[in-house]
Design a protein around this motif. Structure first.
Motif, PDB file in Angstrom:
ATOM      1  N   UNK A 203       0.802  -1.236   0.000  1.00 39.75           N
ATOM      2  CA  UNK A 203       0.000   0.000   0.000  1.00 39.75           C
ATOM      3  C   UNK A 203       0.829   1.278   0.000  1.00 39.75           C
ATOM      4  N   UNK A 204       2.078   1.173   0.406  1.00 37.72           N
ATOM      5  CA  UNK A 204       2.872   2.388   0.555  1.00 37.72           C
ATOM      6  C   UNK A 204       2.268   3.276   1.616  1.00 37.72           C
ATOM      7  N   UNK A 205       2.208   4.567   1.329  1.00 31.66           N
ATOM      8  CA  UNK A 205       1.662   5.531   2.288  1.00 31.66           C
ATOM      9  C   UNK A 205       0.194   5.869   2.022  1.00 31.66           C
ATOM     10  N   UNK A 206      -0.438   5.170   1.111  1.00 33.69           N
ATOM     11  CA  UNK A 206      -1.810   5.515   0.741  1.00 33.69           C
ATOM     12  C   UNK A 206      -2.853   5.015   1.717  1.00 33.69           C
ATOM     13  N   UNK A 207      -2.452   4.087   2.590  1.00 35.01           N
ATOM     14  CA  UNK A 207      -3.356   3.529   3.594  1.00 35.01           C
ATOM     15  C   UNK A 207      -2.675   3.625   4.952  1.00 35.01           C
ATOM     16  N   UNK A 208      -3.414   4.142   5.933  1.00 35.85           N
ATOM     17  CA  UNK A 208      -2.866   4.216   7.305  1.00 35.85           C
ATOM     18  C   UNK A 208      -3.040   2.849   7.941  1.00 35.85           C
ATOM     19  N   UNK A 209      -1.919   2.239   8.333  1.00 36.44           N
ATOM     20  CA  UNK A 209      -1.943   0.892   8.896  1.00 36.44           C
ATOM     21  C   UNK A 209      -1.909   0.935  10.413  1.00 36.44           C
ATOM     22  N   UNK A 210      -2.779   0.157  11.031  1.00 37.89           N
ATOM     23  CA  UNK A 210      -2.846   0.057  12.492  1.00 37.89           C
ATOM     24  C   UNK A 210      -2.632  -1.401  12.880  1.00 37.89           C
ATOM     25  N   UNK A 211      -1.612  -1.646  13.681  1.00 35.76           N
ATOM     26  CA  UNK A 211      -1.299  -3.011  14.099  1.00 35.76           C
ATOM     27  C   UNK A 211      -2.346  -3.518  15.092  1.00 35.76           C
ATOM     28  N   UNK A 212      -2.771  -4.751  14.853  1.00 36.91           N
ATOM     29  CA  UNK A 212      -3.702  -5.402  15.788  1.00 36.91           C
ATOM     30  C   UNK A 212      -3.052  -6.632  16.368  1.00 36.91           C
TER      31      UNK A 212
END
Length: 137
Positions: free
Chosen positions: A128-137
């Motif tokens: 995704x690169x920087x286009x999606x904000x990723x949140x670790x679960x």
């Protein structure tokens, strides 16, 4: 009286682990999804995520209830080709990362901002690169 059109203020995407933890009623995930919904964000999953998250200990009633409140995005030929191209660009192999690529491709087509709940931060970052904000679960 005119109907007010519902506009979403972004999207929350759940990958397999995000959905699994929501089904398991993990307080942090339940709270995050509730907060996102209260802000007008839509919760979305890939149809393939349902397959990936299901196992014999999955509570089918809870899963069905949760899915009823989400938009499930189906995968067709064009989406599969786009996900395949993303795998090649990220130098990942489809055998191991096929569903991740489908989820990433779907996430990048959603209304912004897009927040993805995932346990695969490194792989999703490559896709995704920087286009999606990723949140670790």
């Amino acid at each position: 009286m005119a109907r007010r059109r519902l506009t979403h203020q972004g999207t929350v995407v759940l990958d397999c682990e995000g959905l699994s933890r929501l089904v398991d009623d993990r307080p942090s995930i339940v709270a995050l999804v509730a907060e996102a919904r209260s802000r007008g964000m839509e919760v979305v999953i890939s149809a393939l995520t349902i397959i990936e998250a299901a196992h014999r200990r999955t509570n089918p009633s809870r899963l069905a209830w949760l899915l009823s409140g989400m938009r499930i995005v189906h995968v067709g030929e064009e989406e599969a080709k786009a996900a395949s191209a993303m795998l090649v660009a990220a130098e990942l192999h489809g055998h191991k990362y096929a569903i991740d690529a489908v989820v990433a491709e779907m996430a990048m087509r959603q209304p912004r901002p897009v927040l993805m709940l995932t346990s695969d931060i490194d792989d999703m970052k490559k896709l995704c690169g920087d286009r999606v904000h990723l949140v670790a679960v």
